[in-house]
Every structure is written in C-alpha cells, then in structure tokens.
Design a protein around this motif. Structure first.
Motif, PDB file in Angstrom:
ATOM      1  N   GLY A  28       0.770  -1.227   0.000  1.00 24.33           N
ATOM      2  CA  GLY A  28       0.000   0.000   0.000  1.00 24.33           C
ATOM      3  C   GLY A  28       0.798   1.273   0.000  1.00 24.33           C
ATOM      4  O   GLY A  28       0.381   2.261   0.577  1.00 24.33           O
ATOM      5  N   GLY A  29       1.968   1.316  -0.616  1.00 21.20           N
ATOM      6  CA  GLY A  29       2.628   2.594  -0.788  1.00 21.20           C
ATOM      7  C   GLY A  29       4.103   2.671  -0.481  1.00 21.20           C
ATOM      8  O   GLY A  29       4.633   3.764  -0.342  1.00 21.20           O
ATOM      9  N   VAL A  30       4.813   1.530  -0.373  1.00 20.81           N
ATOM     10  CA  VAL A  30       6.187   1.632   0.085  1.00 20.81           C
ATOM     11  C   VAL A  30       7.200   0.826  -0.718  1.00 20.81           C
ATOM     12  O   VAL A  30       8.306   0.565  -0.234  1.00 20.81           O
ATOM     13  CB  VAL A  30       6.287   1.222   1.568  1.00 20.81           C
ATOM     14  N   SER A  31       6.903   0.419  -1.943  1.00 25.04           N
ATOM     15  CA  SER A  31       7.914  -0.265  -2.760  1.00 25.04           C
ATOM     16  C   SER A  31       9.152   0.594  -2.924  1.00 25.04           C
ATOM     17  O   SER A  31      10.282   0.116  -2.830  1.00 25.04           O
ATOM     18  CB  SER A  31       7.360  -0.592  -4.156  1.00 25.04           C
ATOM     19  N   GLU A  32       8.922   1.871  -3.180  1.00 22.47           N
ATOM     20  CA  GLU A  32      10.055   2.776  -3.378  1.00 22.47           C
ATOM     21  C   GLU A  32      10.921   2.832  -2.119  1.00 22.47           C
ATOM     22  O   GLU A  32      12.151   2.777  -2.194  1.00 22.47           O
ATOM     23  CB  GLU A  32       9.539   4.178  -3.720  1.00 22.47           C
ATOM     24  N   ASP A  33      10.289   2.934  -0.950  1.00 21.96           N
ATOM     25  CA  ASP A  33      11.052   2.962   0.293  1.00 21.96           C
ATOM     26  C   ASP A  33      11.843   1.677   0.484  1.00 21.96           C
ATOM     27  O   ASP A  33      13.013   1.698   0.890  1.00 21.96           O
ATOM     28  CB  ASP A  33      10.111   3.154   1.492  1.00 21.96           C
ATOM     29  N   LEU A  34      11.212   0.570   0.182  1.00 24.79           N
ATOM     30  CA  LEU A  34      11.862  -0.715   0.407  1.00 24.79           C
ATOM     31  C   LEU A  34      13.058  -0.895  -0.512  1.00 24.79           C
ATOM     32  O   LEU A  34      14.144  -1.279  -0.071  1.00 24.79           O
ATOM     33  CB  LEU A  34      10.859  -1.854   0.189  1.00 24.79           C
ATOM     34  N   ILE A  35      12.893  -0.602  -1.799  1.00 22.25           N
ATOM     35  CA  ILE A  35      13.970  -0.849  -2.746  1.00 22.25           C
ATOM     36  C   ILE A  35      15.140   0.098  -2.535  1.00 22.25           C
ATOM     37  O   ILE A  35      16.280  -0.210  -2.856  1.00 22.25           O
ATOM     38  CB  ILE A  35      13.445  -0.779  -4.202  1.00 22.25           C
ATOM     39  N   HIS A  36      14.872   1.284  -1.974  1.00 19.35           N
ATOM     40  CA  HIS A  36      15.954   2.238  -1.750  1.00 19.35           C
ATOM     41  C   HIS A  36      16.569   2.123  -0.360  1.00 19.35           C
ATOM     42  O   HIS A  36      17.582   2.780  -0.083  1.00 19.35           O
ATOM     43  CB  HIS A  36      15.460   3.668  -1.982  1.00 19.35           C
ATOM     44  N   ASN A  37      15.983   1.324   0.505  1.00 22.48           N
ATOM     45  CA  ASN A  37      16.520   1.169   1.854  1.00 22.48           C
ATOM     46  C   ASN A  37      16.797  -0.289   2.175  1.00 22.48           C
ATOM     47  O   ASN A  37      16.840  -0.672   3.342  1.00 22.48           O
ATOM     48  CB  ASN A  37      15.541   1.755   2.882  1.00 22.48           C
ATOM     49  N   VAL A  38      16.995  -1.072   1.128  1.00 21.51           N
ATOM     50  CA  VAL A  38      17.216  -2.484   1.339  1.00 21.51           C
ATOM     51  C   VAL A  38      18.530  -2.693   2.089  1.00 21.51           C
ATOM     52  O   VAL A  38      19.570  -2.155   1.720  1.00 21.51           O
ATOM     53  CB  VAL A  38      17.196  -3.264   0.003  1.00 21.51           C
ATOM     54  N   SER A  39      18.463  -3.450   3.173  1.00 19.80           N
ATOM     55  CA  SER A  39      19.647  -3.727   3.975  1.00 19.80           C
ATOM     56  C   SER A  39      19.995  -5.210   3.948  1.00 19.80           C
ATOM     57  O   SER A  39      20.950  -5.639   4.585  1.00 19.80           O
ATOM     58  CB  SER A  39      19.424  -3.288   5.421  1.00 19.80           C
ATOM     59  N   MET A  40      19.206  -5.992   3.240  1.00 22.41           N
ATOM     60  CA  MET A  40      19.480  -7.402   3.040  1.00 22.41           C
ATOM     61  C   MET A  40      18.982  -7.787   1.657  1.00 22.41           C
ATOM     62  O   MET A  40      18.266  -7.007   1.008  1.00 22.41           O
ATOM     63  CB  MET A  40      18.790  -8.241   4.119  1.00 22.41           C
ATOM     64  N   PRO A  41      19.345  -8.935   1.137  1.00 20.92           N
ATOM     65  CA  PRO A  41      18.855  -9.336  -0.182  1.00 20.92           C
ATOM     66  C   PRO A  41      17.340  -9.274  -0.276  1.00 20.92           C
ATOM     67  O   PRO A  41      16.628  -9.647   0.657  1.00 20.92           O
ATOM     68  CB  PRO A  41      19.381 -10.759  -0.335  1.00 20.92           C
ATOM     69  N   LEU A  42      16.866  -8.809  -1.417  1.00 19.58           N
ATOM     70  CA  LEU A  42      15.441  -8.573  -1.656  1.00 19.58           C
ATOM     71  C   LEU A  42      15.060  -9.147  -3.003  1.00 19.58           C
ATOM     72  O   LEU A  42      15.588  -8.729  -4.032  1.00 19.58           O
ATOM     73  CB  LEU A  42      15.173  -7.064  -1.634  1.00 19.58           C
ATOM     74  N   LEU A  43      14.168 -10.131  -3.015  1.00 20.57           N
ATOM     75  CA  LEU A  43      13.670 -10.678  -4.271  1.00 20.57           C
ATOM     76  C   LEU A  43      12.335 -10.041  -4.578  1.00 20.57           C
ATOM     77  O   LEU A  43      11.394 -10.138  -3.786  1.00 20.57           O
ATOM     78  CB  LEU A  43      13.518 -12.198  -4.206  1.00 20.57           C
ATOM     79  N   MET A  44      12.244  -9.369  -5.740  1.00 22.77           N
ATOM     80  CA  MET A  44      11.020  -8.671  -6.116  1.00 22.77           C
ATOM     81  C   MET A  44      10.535  -9.162  -7.477  1.00 22.77           C
ATOM     82  O   MET A  44      11.323  -9.482  -8.360  1.00 22.77           O
ATOM     83  CB  MET A  44      11.223  -7.170  -6.156  1.00 22.77           C
ATOM     84  N   SER A  45       9.216  -9.187  -7.626  1.00 26.48           N
ATOM     85  CA  SER A  45       8.572  -9.521  -8.898  1.00 26.48           C
ATOM     86  C   SER A  45       7.517  -8.467  -9.197  1.00 26.48           C
ATOM     87  O   SER A  45       6.916  -7.901  -8.291  1.00 26.48           O
ATOM     88  CB  SER A  45       7.909 -10.899  -8.831  1.00 26.48           C
ATOM     89  N   HIS A  46       7.282  -8.254 -10.488  1.00 25.74           N
ATOM     90  CA  HIS A  46       6.287  -7.288 -10.905  1.00 25.74           C
ATOM     91  C   HIS A  46       5.284  -7.957 -11.825  1.00 25.74           C
ATOM     92  O   HIS A  46       5.679  -8.675 -12.728  1.00 25.74           O
ATOM     93  CB  HIS A  46       6.959  -6.124 -11.629  1.00 25.74           C
TER      94      HIS A  46
END
Length: 259
Positions: free
Chosen positions: A241-259
């Motif tokens: 609900g509104g925080v993909s940008e925050d997550l991808i720019h503040n990632v502190s561990m590996p992050l697997l994302m799909s669109h």
C-alpha cells in the motif's frame, strides 16, 4: 518450476565479485546455467575503472570454471541502455545490486529498476557493499493478497522449497477486518512442500508498513525478503500500500522482487 537459467549482471564496481559469488552458489544449488551479462557503460572503460571493466569476462569465466558450472558470458548493447538489450527475458532469475550514486554512471541505467518492472522476471537485489553470507535459509514473504505479491511468492518457490524457515508477513487492517488470505496462502504453500509461519502486524496507524516489516525481519532473523513490486517506471506505488520505493531504496538485506 525450478530455476534453469540464472542471470547475473556484471560491472566494473566493487560489488561484482560478491554478486557473482552468490549467483554461482545459487546456480550450483539449482543446477542452473549461469549467464553473466556485462552492463558496464562506456565511462567504465576510462580512468581507474578500466582494468575492472576489461577484466569482467575473465573474472566470470574463471570463477565459472572453478565451480564446474555451465554458463555463458554476454555483453549488453551499450548504445541503447534499454532493459531489452540485457537478456533478462531469457532467464528465470536475475541477480543485481541496487544502484549507488557513487558509481551509478558506470552501470547501464536500466539496472535494476527497469529490468524489474519490464522484463517479467524476478530480480534478486543485493544492497551496495553487501558481504557474502547465506541467502534463503530464513525467508520473509511480504504478503498483501495482490497480484504482484502472489507473483513474487510463486517466483520464489525454488528458494522457498530449500529454506529452513519461511514467514508470511501481513500488514493488516484492524482485527475485525483481517481476511483469511494469509492462511489460504500458507495452505497453498504447504501443497508445494513449504511450511510458512504467519506473522500479522495490525495496522493501527502507529507505524509504517516498512517499519513493521523490518521489525518482523529482526524478530525472525531473516536473510531474504520476498515482495511484489508495484507501479510503472519509475516505481510509483508501493509494497503493502505505498512503500515499494522505500523498500527498494533502503534495502539492507537481499530482496527478491517480482512485478
């Protein structure tokens, strides 16, 4: 469906060796072919970065041979900078590093955001300056019953099947409106041989979804986040609900994302 082709982006920055090591580990675990794609810009072949940029093929092939893996080295079309020239369509998983302003000019601009949003392939994004450590033993799934979150869960199944612990995290409305979707997804994962623990954080307007998610990560001792990526390029809408940008720019561990 297991990962049969894993693609790792290669560039002249200092993040490439550890990124390549992780990709080699994943390819070995999943018996996959490893594709190494050079995404250096022309600027990387000048000045202090030149030796690293010109040595990428040797680095890739040497480490690939040492690991006894099947693979190929490819060079992206530097003239366009488009994600279409990066070979991501022909992989089951892409391994990349989040852009950092200190070296962004040496990496083609489509990496990793445009690839994530346009290629239809899950992208495993590492933080800048990430140091080698196990990935995928303890996974948190950021769940909100959306198309993107559902896609991310299914794209991560080969990793989930190997995990020692899986947590299904939901940032939920007040208790009287919590739906059964997490339990249904947990049941679906069980059919795939994946046991998932539910972790629900009630949305009481006293914390943000990202803060709640990272609190969950700390409590669970996780080493990988799996999440859906929302919006178009640039990422406009967010995870939960509104925080993909925050997550991808503040990632502190590996992050697997799909669109």
């Amino acid at each position: 469906m297991p990962y049969k082709d894993i693609l790792v982006f290669l560039d002249a920055t200092g993040d490439t060796p550890t990124r390549l090591d992780l990709a080699i580990t994943l390819a070995g675990q999943h018996e996959a072919r490893l594709l190494g794609v050079d995404v250096s810009t022309p600027a990387a072949f000048e000045g202090q970065w030149k030796d690293q940029a010109t040595g990428l093929q040797d680095l890739f092939l040497t480490r690939l041979g040492r690991a006894g893996l099947d693979g190929e080295f490819r060079v992206a079309d530097r003239s366009t900078g488009s994600w279409k020239a990066l070979y991501a369509h022909f992989a089951d998983l892409v391994v990349a590093t989040q852009r950092h302003e200190s070296n962004a000019e040496f990496v083609l601009p489509a990496v990793p955001r445009d690839v994530l949003l346009s290629a239809g392939v899950p992208v495993l994004i590492l933080p800048p300056d990430w140091r080698p450590q196990p990935v995928g033993r303890n996974i948190v799934l950021a769940w909100n019953a959306s198309r993107e979150a559902t896609r991310a869960v299914h794209d991560a199944l080969p990793l989930l099947a190997r995990a020692e612990k899986v947590t299904l995290f939901e940032f939920a409305p007040p208790a009287d409106r919590i739906e059964s979707a997490p339990r249904l997804m947990a049941d679906h994962l069980r059919r795939h041989g994946v046991e998932a623990e539910l972790f629900t954080w009630p949305d009481l307007d006293d914390t943000s979804p990202v803060d709640a998610l990272f609190s969950c990560l700390d409590r669970q001792g996780s080493d990988l986040i799996v999440a859906g990526a929302y919006g178009h390029s640039p990422l406009a809408e967010g995870l939960l609900g509104g925080v993909s940008e925050d997550l991808i720019h503040n990632v502190s561990m590996p992050l697997l994302m799909s669109h």
